[in-house]
Design a protein around this motif. Sequence first.
Motif, short mmCIF file in Angstrom:
data_model
loop_
_atom_site.label_atom_id
_atom_site.label_comp_id
_atom_site.label_asym_id
_atom_site.label_seq_id
_atom_site.Cartn_x
_atom_site.Cartn_y
_atom_site.Cartn_z
N ALA A 1 2.43 -15.88 -6.08
CA ALA A 1 2.38 -14.35 -6.04
C ALA A 1 3.46 -13.78 -6.79
CB ALA A 1 2.65 -13.92 -4.53
N GLY A 2 3.01 -12.59 -7.16
CA GLY A 2 3.92 -11.69 -8.24
C GLY A 2 4.13 -10.33 -7.24
N GLY A 3 5.46 -9.80 -7.84
CA GLY A 3 5.47 -8.50 -7.00
C GLY A 3 6.29 -8.88 -5.68
N ILE A 4 6.76 -7.63 -4.91
CA ILE A 4 7.24 -7.71 -3.59
C ILE A 4 6.88 -6.86 -2.79
CG2 ILE A 4 9.43 -8.63 -4.39
CD1 ILE A 4 10.72 -5.67 -4.40
N ILE A 5 7.05 -7.09 -1.49
CA ILE A 5 6.41 -6.14 -0.30
C ILE A 5 7.74 -5.67 0.28
CG2 ILE A 5 5.29 -6.02 1.92
CD1 ILE A 5 3.42 -6.26 -0.48
N VAL A 6 7.90 -4.47 0.59
CA VAL A 6 9.25 -3.70 1.20
C VAL A 6 8.83 -3.44 2.54
CG1 VAL A 6 11.11 -2.18 1.05
CG2 VAL A 6 10.31 -3.26 -0.93
N ALA A 7 9.45 -3.92 3.68
CA ALA A 7 9.24 -3.68 5.02
C ALA A 7 10.44 -2.94 5.61
CB ALA A 7 9.13 -4.76 5.98
N THR A 8 10.33 -1.39 5.93
CA THR A 8 11.06 -0.69 6.18
C THR A 8 10.97 -0.36 7.70
OG1 THR A 8 11.46 0.37 4.10
CG2 THR A 8 12.36 1.61 6.22
N THR A 9 12.09 -0.72 8.51
CA THR A 9 12.01 -0.51 10.18
C THR A 9 12.86 0.50 10.44
OG1 THR A 9 11.34 -2.78 10.47
CG2 THR A 9 12.10 -1.43 12.26
N TRP A 10 12.64 1.70 11.05
CA TRP A 10 13.30 2.59 11.48
C TRP A 10 13.28 2.63 13.18
CZ3 TRP A 10 10.38 6.87 8.14
CH2 TRP A 10 10.69 6.73 6.81
N HIS A 11 14.41 2.53 13.71
CA HIS A 11 14.64 2.35 15.10
C HIS A 11 14.69 3.66 15.66
CE1 HIS A 11 14.41 -2.01 15.28
NE2 HIS A 11 15.14 -1.86 14.26
N LEU A 12 13.95 4.26 16.52
CA LEU A 12 14.17 5.63 17.01
C LEU A 12 14.79 6.07 18.25
CD1 LEU A 12 10.14 6.30 16.29
CD2 LEU A 12 12.27 6.71 14.59
N ARG A 13 15.15 7.26 18.25
CA ARG A 13 15.72 7.59 19.56
C ARG A 13 14.71 7.74 20.73
NH1 ARG A 13 20.75 10.25 18.67
NH2 ARG A 13 21.18 10.43 16.61
N PRO A 14 14.89 7.65 21.92
CA PRO A 14 13.67 7.72 22.80
C PRO A 14 12.98 8.95 22.82
CG PRO A 14 15.71 6.64 23.87
CD PRO A 14 16.07 7.08 22.59
N GLU A 15 13.72 10.16 22.49
CA GLU A 15 13.03 11.36 22.57
C GLU A 15 12.42 11.67 21.43
OE1 GLU A 15 17.20 12.06 21.22
OE2 GLU A 15 16.41 10.67 22.70
N PRO B 1 6.55 -4.06 -8.27
CA PRO B 1 6.37 -5.09 -9.02
C PRO B 1 7.80 -6.22 -8.99
CG PRO B 1 6.66 -3.04 -10.27
CD PRO B 1 6.52 -2.81 -8.84
N ASP B 2 9.01 -5.57 -8.89
CA ASP B 2 10.06 -6.38 -8.79
C ASP B 2 11.13 -5.48 -8.12
OD1 ASP B 2 11.21 -4.58 -10.98
OD2 ASP B 2 10.35 -5.92 -12.31
N ARG B 3 12.23 -6.05 -7.99
CA ARG B 3 13.44 -5.55 -7.20
C ARG B 3 13.93 -4.25 -8.10
NH1 ARG B 3 17.59 -7.06 -3.73
NH2 ARG B 3 16.97 -9.16 -3.45
N ALA B 4 13.91 -4.36 -9.30
CA ALA B 4 14.50 -3.19 -10.25
C ALA B 4 13.68 -2.09 -9.92
CB ALA B 4 14.28 -3.48 -11.81
N ALA B 5 12.19 -2.16 -9.82
CA ALA B 5 11.30 -0.89 -9.49
C ALA B 5 11.53 -0.55 -8.00
CB ALA B 5 9.86 -1.56 -9.75
N TYR B 6 11.98 -1.36 -7.21
CA TYR B 6 12.02 -0.92 -6.05
C TYR B 6 13.51 0.02 -5.90
CZ TYR B 6 14.46 -0.69 -1.40
OH TYR B 6 15.16 -0.42 -0.33
N GLU B 7 14.52 -0.56 -6.65
CA GLU B 7 15.66 0.07 -6.58
C GLU B 7 15.64 1.68 -7.45
OE1 GLU B 7 18.43 -2.76 -8.13
OE2 GLU B 7 18.65 -3.84 -6.08
N ARG B 8 14.73 1.69 -8.33
CA ARG B 8 14.66 2.83 -9.04
C ARG B 8 13.89 4.17 -8.36
NH1 ARG B 8 12.78 -0.29 -13.37
NH2 ARG B 8 10.64 -0.03 -12.81
N HIS B 9 13.27 3.68 -7.08
CA HIS B 9 12.32 4.71 -6.46
C HIS B 9 12.89 4.68 -5.18
CE1 HIS B 9 9.52 5.27 -9.66
NE2 HIS B 9 9.57 4.09 -9.91
N ALA B 10 13.88 3.82 -4.50
CA ALA B 10 14.17 3.65 -3.13
C ALA B 10 14.59 5.01 -2.64
CB ALA B 10 15.02 2.66 -2.96
N ALA B 11 15.36 5.79 -3.29
CA ALA B 11 16.37 6.81 -2.51
C ALA B 11 15.32 8.06 -2.95
CB ALA B 11 17.60 6.98 -3.28
N ALA B 12 14.67 8.29 -2.02
CA ALA B 12 13.85 9.77 -1.76
C ALA B 12 14.80 10.72 -1.59
CB ALA B 12 12.59 9.66 -0.84
N PRO B 13 14.65 11.88 -2.45
CA PRO B 13 15.53 13.06 -2.12
C PRO B 13 15.28 13.59 -0.80
CG PRO B 13 15.03 13.09 -4.56
CD PRO B 13 14.03 12.12 -3.70
#
Length: 235
Positions: free
Chosen positions: A124-138, A194-206
């Motif tokens: 395989a080429g590229g990476i999948i990024v799984a982001t888990t947000w644990h939520l407050r009950p309310e 496509p790779d870690r560098a691409a993820y790091e360029r876009h990871a921080a959404a303002p």
Amino acid sequence: MRAGTFSPIVELRRYTLHPGQRDVLITLFDREFVETQEAVGIEVVGQFRDLDAPDHFVWLRGFPDLRSRTESLRAFYGGPVWQAHRSAANATMIDSDDVLLLRPAHPDSGFLLGRDRPAPGNEAGGIIVATTWHLRPEAEAGFPEVFETTLAPMLGDAGVPILASFASEHGENGFPALPVREDARAFVWFSRFPDRAAYERHAAAPGLAEALRPHLARPPEVALLWPTARSRLRG
């Protein structure tokens, strides 16, 4: 529903393995546990190495509904293939109970997968990024709408593609021999780079962290996943 294969119930399974055993398990899994699970109605969505945790194996599988899940798990784990190979598989594992039971956050937000699976040896080429947000009950009940209307547009503006998004499924685990995290209030979304560098360029959404803060019970979990040769979900 979109054309393709689609699972309304998904398990996100994260295993901690003995040192040096990940490739042993992947070889066994890709050879023995893909078609044999699908033969009893289980959708094997993807299998991955966690790039930041060398002893973690992550995989996803799906089901049409909770009743089918129970029936399919009974058939597979009571069947001859698992019985023949379970000792070898279990010998690689320290812990296999970190499991989230999920449902699509919206009717059209699950995985859309092609029907063809890569043949053995097709790296395989590229990476999948799984982001888990644990939520407050309310926050849990209304969070899918917050994601759809506020957070997803922020991610889109930052160039982050959203493949699928899921919320915790709180229905009964009909196969208690395989535990799930029943106390979880999770929202999990997946992206592709496509790779870690691409993820790091876009990871921080303002503005994303600030918008998230009122909803989260603890910091996010982010896993950068490299698909195995036979994973259907690929980077």
